[in-house]
Design a protein around this motif. Structure first.
Motif, PDB file in Angstrom:
ATOM      1  N   GLU A 478       0.814  -1.207   0.000  1.00 42.46           N
ATOM      2  CA  GLU A 478       0.000   0.000   0.000  1.00 42.46           C
ATOM      3  C   GLU A 478       0.856   1.270   0.000  1.00 42.46           C
ATOM      4  O   GLU A 478       0.324   2.379   0.035  1.00 42.46           O
ATOM      5  N   TYR A 479       2.173   1.107  -0.057  1.00 42.11           N
ATOM      6  CA  TYR A 479       3.082   2.257  -0.002  1.00 42.11           C
ATOM      7  C   TYR A 479       3.559   2.639  -1.401  1.00 42.11           C
ATOM      8  O   TYR A 479       3.715   1.782  -2.281  1.00 42.11           O
ATOM      9  N   SER A 480       3.823   3.947  -1.580  1.00 36.41           N
ATOM     10  CA  SER A 480       4.379   4.449  -2.835  1.00 36.41           C
ATOM     11  C   SER A 480       5.618   5.284  -2.530  1.00 36.41           C
ATOM     12  O   SER A 480       5.765   5.829  -1.431  1.00 36.41           O
ATOM     13  N   LEU A 481       6.501   5.388  -3.509  1.00 34.01           N
ATOM     14  CA  LEU A 481       7.715   6.169  -3.350  1.00 34.01           C
ATOM     15  C   LEU A 481       8.112   6.734  -4.699  1.00 34.01           C
ATOM     16  O   LEU A 481       8.105   6.028  -5.713  1.00 34.01           O
ATOM     17  N   GLY A 482       8.452   8.016  -4.708  1.00 35.33           N
ATOM     18  CA  GLY A 482       8.845   8.651  -5.953  1.00 35.33           C
ATOM     19  C   GLY A 482       9.806   9.793  -5.719  1.00 35.33           C
ATOM     20  O   GLY A 482       9.937  10.314  -4.610  1.00 35.33           O
ATOM     21  N   GLY A 483      10.503  10.184  -6.777  1.00 34.62           N
ATOM     22  CA  GLY A 483      11.422  11.303  -6.693  1.00 34.62           C
ATOM     23  C   GLY A 483      11.506  12.026  -8.020  1.00 34.62           C
ATOM     24  O   GLY A 483      11.306  11.424  -9.083  1.00 34.62           O
ATOM     25  N   THR A 484      11.808  13.326  -7.974  1.00 31.98           N
ATOM     26  CA  THR A 484      11.892  14.147  -9.176  1.00 31.98           C
ATOM     27  C   THR A 484      13.054  15.126  -9.063  1.00 31.98           C
ATOM     28  O   THR A 484      13.195  15.813  -8.044  1.00 31.98           O
ATOM     29  N   LEU A 485      13.875  15.183 -10.103  1.00 32.71           N
ATOM     30  CA  LEU A 485      14.882  16.225 -10.272  1.00 32.71           C
ATOM     31  C   LEU A 485      14.341  17.219 -11.288  1.00 32.71           C
ATOM     32  O   LEU A 485      13.816  16.814 -12.341  1.00 32.71           O
ATOM     33  N   TYR A 486      14.459  18.520 -11.011  1.00 33.89           N
ATOM     34  CA  TYR A 486      13.884  19.496 -11.932  1.00 33.89           C
ATOM     35  C   TYR A 486      14.739  20.758 -11.972  1.00 33.89           C
ATOM     36  O   TYR A 486      15.520  21.057 -11.057  1.00 33.89           O
ATOM     37  N   GLU A 497      13.509  34.194 -12.849  1.00 31.55           N
ATOM     38  CA  GLU A 497      13.715  33.158 -11.830  1.00 31.55           C
ATOM     39  C   GLU A 497      14.441  31.974 -12.440  1.00 31.55           C
ATOM     40  O   GLU A 497      14.047  31.463 -13.489  1.00 31.55           O
ATOM     41  N   LYS A 498      15.520  31.557 -11.782  1.00 29.89           N
ATOM     42  CA  LYS A 498      16.217  30.330 -12.137  1.00 29.89           C
ATOM     43  C   LYS A 498      16.206  29.437 -10.898  1.00 29.89           C
ATOM     44  O   LYS A 498      16.596  29.870  -9.822  1.00 29.89           O
ATOM     45  N   SER A 499      15.756  28.220 -11.058  1.00 30.98           N
ATOM     46  CA  SER A 499      15.676  27.338  -9.898  1.00 30.98           C
ATOM     47  C   SER A 499      15.967  25.910 -10.314  1.00 30.98           C
ATOM     48  O   SER A 499      15.777  25.524 -11.473  1.00 30.98           O
ATOM     49  N   TYR A 500      16.462  25.147  -9.354  1.00 30.15           N
ATOM     50  CA  TYR A 500      16.621  23.713  -9.547  1.00 30.15           C
ATOM     51  C   TYR A 500      16.478  23.051  -8.191  1.00 30.15           C
ATOM     52  O   TYR A 500      16.719  23.660  -7.141  1.00 30.15           O
ATOM     53  N   GLY A 501      16.039  21.796  -8.205  1.00 30.34           N
ATOM     54  CA  GLY A 501      15.805  21.144  -6.940  1.00 30.34           C
ATOM     55  C   GLY A 501      15.480  19.671  -7.089  1.00 30.34           C
ATOM     56  O   GLY A 501      15.510  19.097  -8.190  1.00 30.34           O
ATOM     57  N   PHE A 502      15.141  19.090  -5.947  1.00 32.19           N
ATOM     58  CA  PHE A 502      14.806  17.672  -5.874  1.00 32.19           C
ATOM     59  C   PHE A 502      13.659  17.494  -4.874  1.00 32.19           C
ATOM     60  O   PHE A 502      13.629  18.157  -3.825  1.00 32.19           O
ATOM     61  N   SER A 503      12.722  16.639  -5.209  1.00 36.40           N
ATOM     62  CA  SER A 503      11.640  16.314  -4.282  1.00 36.40           C
ATOM     63  C   SER A 503      11.484  14.802  -4.217  1.00 36.40           C
ATOM     64  O   SER A 503      11.710  14.100  -5.216  1.00 36.40           O
ATOM     65  N   THR A 504      11.115  14.309  -3.059  1.00 35.63           N
ATOM     66  CA  THR A 504      10.836  12.884  -2.889  1.00 35.63           C
ATOM     67  C   THR A 504       9.566  12.737  -2.068  1.00 35.63           C
ATOM     68  O   THR A 504       9.331  13.520  -1.133  1.00 35.63           O
ATOM     69  N   THR A 505       8.753  11.768  -2.430  1.00 36.98           N
ATOM     70  CA  THR A 505       7.447  11.595  -1.792  1.00 36.98           C
ATOM     71  C   THR A 505       7.256  10.142  -1.376  1.00 36.98           C
ATOM     72  O   THR A 505       7.437   9.221  -2.179  1.00 36.98           O
ATOM     73  N   LEU A 506       6.869   9.967  -0.115  1.00 35.89           N
ATOM     74  CA  LEU A 506       6.470   8.667   0.406  1.00 35.89           C
ATOM     75  C   LEU A 506       4.980   8.717   0.690  1.00 35.89           C
ATOM     76  O   LEU A 506       4.504   9.632   1.378  1.00 35.89           O
ATOM     77  N   LEU A 514      -8.770   6.801  -0.370  1.00 40.91           N
ATOM     78  CA  LEU A 514      -8.066   7.811   0.416  1.00 40.91           C
ATOM     79  C   LEU A 514      -6.602   7.423   0.577  1.00 40.91           C
ATOM     80  O   LEU A 514      -6.277   6.273   0.878  1.00 40.91           O
ATOM     81  N   SER A 515      -5.713   8.404   0.390  1.00 47.26           N
ATOM     82  CA  SER A 515      -4.283   8.158   0.571  1.00 47.26           C
ATOM     83  C   SER A 515      -3.635   9.362   1.235  1.00 47.26           C
ATOM     84  O   SER A 515      -4.156  10.481   1.190  1.00 47.26           O
ATOM     85  N   ALA A 516      -2.494   9.116   1.862  1.00 48.16           N
ATOM     86  CA  ALA A 516      -1.735  10.181   2.519  1.00 48.16           C
ATOM     87  C   ALA A 516      -0.305  10.126   2.011  1.00 48.16           C
ATOM     88  O   ALA A 516       0.183   9.075   1.571  1.00 48.16           O
ATOM     89  N   SER A 517       0.381  11.266   2.057  1.00 57.51           N
ATOM     90  CA  SER A 517       1.759  11.317   1.575  1.00 57.51           C
ATOM     91  C   SER A 517       2.552  12.342   2.353  1.00 57.51           C
ATOM     92  O   SER A 517       1.995  13.249   2.995  1.00 57.51           O
ATOM     93  N   LEU A 518       3.858  12.198   2.296  1.00 57.37           N
ATOM     94  CA  LEU A 518       4.782  13.148   2.913  1.00 57.37           C
ATOM     95  C   LEU A 518       5.887  13.424   1.901  1.00 57.37           C
ATOM     96  O   LEU A 518       6.573  12.499   1.452  1.00 57.37           O
ATOM     97  N   THR A 519       6.048  14.697   1.532  1.00 58.96           N
ATOM     98  CA  THR A 519       7.012  15.102   0.508  1.00 58.96           C
ATOM     99  C   THR A 519       8.065  16.015   1.120  1.00 58.96           C
ATOM    100  O   THR A 519       7.737  16.917   1.904  1.00 58.96           O
TER     101      THR A 519
END
Length: 751
Positions: A478-486, A497-506, A514-519
């Motif tokens: 029932e768990y998901s995991l993802g990540g994005t470089l942008y 504006e110039k920006s770069y970053g990384f996000s990860t979500t569990l 119904l689902s919950a997540s933490l990014t």
């Protein structure tokens, strides 16, 4: 068969019966001598008689290979069975038909290249073609068969069916003789055969073409229309089509006896006690109650509700019968729903089919019914919706195959969608100018259910790219995991504006919907080009680091990923920025989408949509200008340029300063244009409001709540490279310092 020759032969053989010494064959091509001999029934040593040869010839004719068969005898018992075989069809051509009709006819007819030429089969084929066109409203279709021998080989033919499609029979008038309650305008939406309207050739207008095979059903549709209004004694005649084959026009007439409307006197449920149904409470919850005018549509809905309730207890083959007793004296009707539950049913096997690419386990993990489970109708429907929400499949059907009175098999039949694409696009938007896009994406990588994307977007104001990978069900859990470089490079009207970053979500699935997540997000952004007015009200140039945590909760009960017709999408998130870094704020975002398909109610695939978004920012230290709230553009307020609806500061020109609170919502109506290519039209009304900073020491700020609205229309199209939207919008009473646009498009967003 040459009857006179056969009679002569029989007469000759009957004069001098003798034993058969040998059986020979002449002219045999498609059957081997051994098979032909077996079929004939003749054997060496058998007496040669008229009865035996007659039977042999009839047996061989039944194989449908031969035009003529006759038997000769050399007088010494050596017989020869002579054949003239029917020619085979080497090639079959259809001429005089458009491509779509040609494909449909080729699937409809049974004669194919390689078949033997058979006059009876040809006549049946001609009749099928005529019926095919009559079903489409074309009459007097002529099919001419042209035969051509292949070179010097008389056993093979080139066959050409020259099809001269007939003319459309057009209905001028539809007459309802005896009708008082309804007129033609009332029944026009529900019948297939309609009268021709002015400029009927235009899309959306009735062309009046006769749909012959729908005529009997139209009578039933009209009768049900009366039943929905309580006229239970209504009788509708068979349709009378008065056609003129000179002008190919017709009048369509129904003779109607209406009777009087009925009211419901009593509603009850008769069910076995072991079902433990609270029948009184169920009746109170029914759409059709005592005192109401009778309505057949409400009756069907109440039956379905009761049927589903019992089926959820494991009774898959429950029967709900509405027993109605009419009292013609006071025109009342009592309704008793009789429930026959049958036996409780368990699932024996679950079979997956149609998933050539997607792994079985990816399909199974979305199912709420599996082997050994007690049958449940709601679980079955929820399983179907869950599969359609994945975006992996264009079509999902779960068939129930009964094994015995206590078990059934579920056949999960899916049609896979094109989830992966390598695409490039070019377009134009009035706010963004030239738009370029290149992407490699897949929402079902190698059939594993994992989602990945690599994309680059370029416009006059934007250069952005991202690389992302998400596993929505880690180890099928029932768990998901993802990540994005942008990385982004924006050239807005009032800053760069110039920006770069990384996000990860569990994430974790809490319930079916119904689902919950933490990014966690870590981002570096550089702001430059701020004019003096923006700097004066507190915005800073330079580099900022954002480190934030975003807990979120999401609800999705829709029945499809790209084109929902039922359900709700809702979510809420809180971004806490300040876990280190320079930016310190709290941002609350929420959204609510509601979808309602009207096909069940009006027999037309109309979809109503309501979409709303809310945002609020609280300052805990410093909020850079790029984190403020803005409206405008395809994602929030169409008809206004992207991010242009905002409180503004004046310094020779108006500059957006961003808002602290925003709300926008949309009302949409989606309707089909070309069903077979999944193209739809949409009309909409958008409304949004935003507010923000209200004072400045040196520069005037237009900080009143910005209330803006727009309307427009567009096209929605699920293409092989993803959903495409083309929007034409009109801002309603824009202010003099508003930036408006009229045309936008996007690829990849759900509708």
């Amino acid at each position: 068969m040459k009857k006179n020759l056969l009679l002569l032969l029989l007469g000759t053989l009957s004069l001098d019966a003798q034993q058969i010494k040998s059986i020979n064959f002449n002219g045999l091509i498609h059957l081997s001598p051994e098979v032909a001999k077996e079929i004939s029934g003749l054997k060496e040593g058998q007496n040669l008689s008229g009865e035996a040869t007659d039977k042999a010839i009839l047996n061989l004719f039944k194989q449908s290979y031969f035009e003529d068969i006759f038997i000769t005898d050399d007088g010494n018992g050596n017989i020869t069975i002579n054949f003239k075989e029917k020619p085979s069809i080497a090639r079959l051509d259809l001429k005089g038909v458009v491509t779509n009709d040609k494909k449909a006819i080729e699937q409809l007819i049974t004669i194919k290249p390689g078949n033997m030429y058979d006059e009876l089969a040809i006549e049946k084929t001609k009749e099928k073609i005529r019926q095919f066109y009559e079903a489409k409203g074309y009459f007097d279709t002529v099919v001419d068969v042209q035969k051509e021998v292949v070179a010097d080989n008389e056993s093979s033919l080139f066959l050409t069916l020259n099809i001269n499609r007939g003319e459309n029979m057009v209905i001028n008038d539809v007459n309802l003789v005896g009708a008082k309650v309804f007129d033609y305008s009332d029944i026009e939406p529900i019948v297939a055969n309609k009268s021709r309207e002015f400029m009927g050739w235009m899309w959306g207008r009735n062309d009046g073409k006769v749909k012959l095979y729908d005529l009997p059903n139209d009578s039933l549709r009209i009768q049900d229309k009366y039943f929905q209004k309580g006229y239970l004694d209504a009788k509708i005649s068979n349709p009378y089509l008065n056609a003129s084959f000179d002008s190919y026009t017709a009048d369509l007439t129904y003779y109607i006896s209406e009777g009087e409307p009925y009211k419901v006197s009593e509603v009850s449920i008769k069910a076995p006690e072991f079902l433990e149904l609270d029948t009184d409470e169920l009746v109170k919850d029914f759409k059709l109650e005592a005192g109401d005018r009778m309505n057949s549509e409400y009756l069907r809905r109440d039956m379905k509700k009761l049927d589903d309730l019992v089926a959820n207890k494991g009774y898959a083959f429950v029967k709900v019968t509405p027993n109605t007793i009419k009292n013609q004296d006071d025109h009342s009707v009592s309704i008793e729903y009789e429930v026959e539950p049958g036996e409780q049913v368990y699932i024996r096997n679950v079979q997956i089919s149609g998933n050539e690419r997607t792994a079985d386990r990816v399909v199974r993990r979305e199912l709420y019914l599996t082997e050994g489970n007690l049958y449940n109708r709601t679980d079955l429907e929820d399983s179907k919706d869950a599969l359609k929400r994945t975006s992996y499949f264009d079509e999902v059907e779960i068939k129930e195959e009964r094994v015995d009175k206590n078990t059934l098999d579920l056949i999960v039949d899916v049609k896979e969608a094109s989830t992966g694409s390598i695409s490039g696009g070019i377009g134009y938007g009035s706010s963004d100018g030239l738009l370029l896009n290149a992407s490699l994406s897949d929402t079902n990588i190698f059939g594993s259910g994992m989602k990945g994307v690599v994309s680059v977007d370029r416009s006059d104001n934007e250069l952005s790219g991202q690389i992302g990978l998400t596993n929505p069900r880690i180890f099928d859990s029932e768990y998901s995991l993802g990540g994005t470089l942008y990385a982004n490079d924006y050239d807005w009207d009032n800053y760069e504006e110039k920006s770069y970053g990384f996000s990860t979500t569990l994430g974790r699935k809490l319930t079916r919907d119904l689902s919950a997540s933490l990014t966690y997000v870590i981002e570096q952004s550089k702001i430059s080009g701020l004019n003096q007015a923006l700097r004066n009200i507190g915005y800073k140039q330079g580099t900022n680091i954002k480190s934030s945590l975003i807990p979120a909760i999401n609800y999705n009960s829709t029945d499809d990923f790209y084109l929902p017709r039922r359900g709700i999408i809702a979510g809420a998130s809180v971004e806490f920025a300040g876990l280190g870094g320079d930016e310190k704020f709290t941002k609350i975002r929420s959204n609510f989408n509601y979808y309602l398909g009207l096909r069940e109610y009006i027999d037309y695939d109309l979809i109503l949509r309501y979409k709303a978004d809310f945002g609020k920012i609280f300052t805990n230290g410093y909020i850079p200008i790029n984190e403020k709230l803005y409206l405008g553009g395809l994602r929030s307020l169409r008809g206004y340029e992207n991010r242009s609806v905002s409180p503004k500061v004046y310094n020779g020109d108006w500059y957006e300063v961003g808002g602290d609170l925003s709300f926008n919502n949309s009302f949409e109506i989606s309707f089909p244009i070309i069903d077979r290519v999944k193209m739809r039209g949409v009309t909409f009304f958008d409304y949004g409001t935003i507010r923000g900073k209200s004072s400045s020491d040196k520069y005037p700020i237009d900080a009143k709540s910005k209330n803006r609205s727009s309307y427009g229309a567009g096209v929605e199209w699920i293409t092989p490279i993803g959903p495409l939207q083309i929007i034409f919008a009109k801002a309603i009473n824009p202010a003099s310092n508003d930036d408006t646009n009229t045309f936008e498009f996007s690829i990849g967003r759900r509708f």
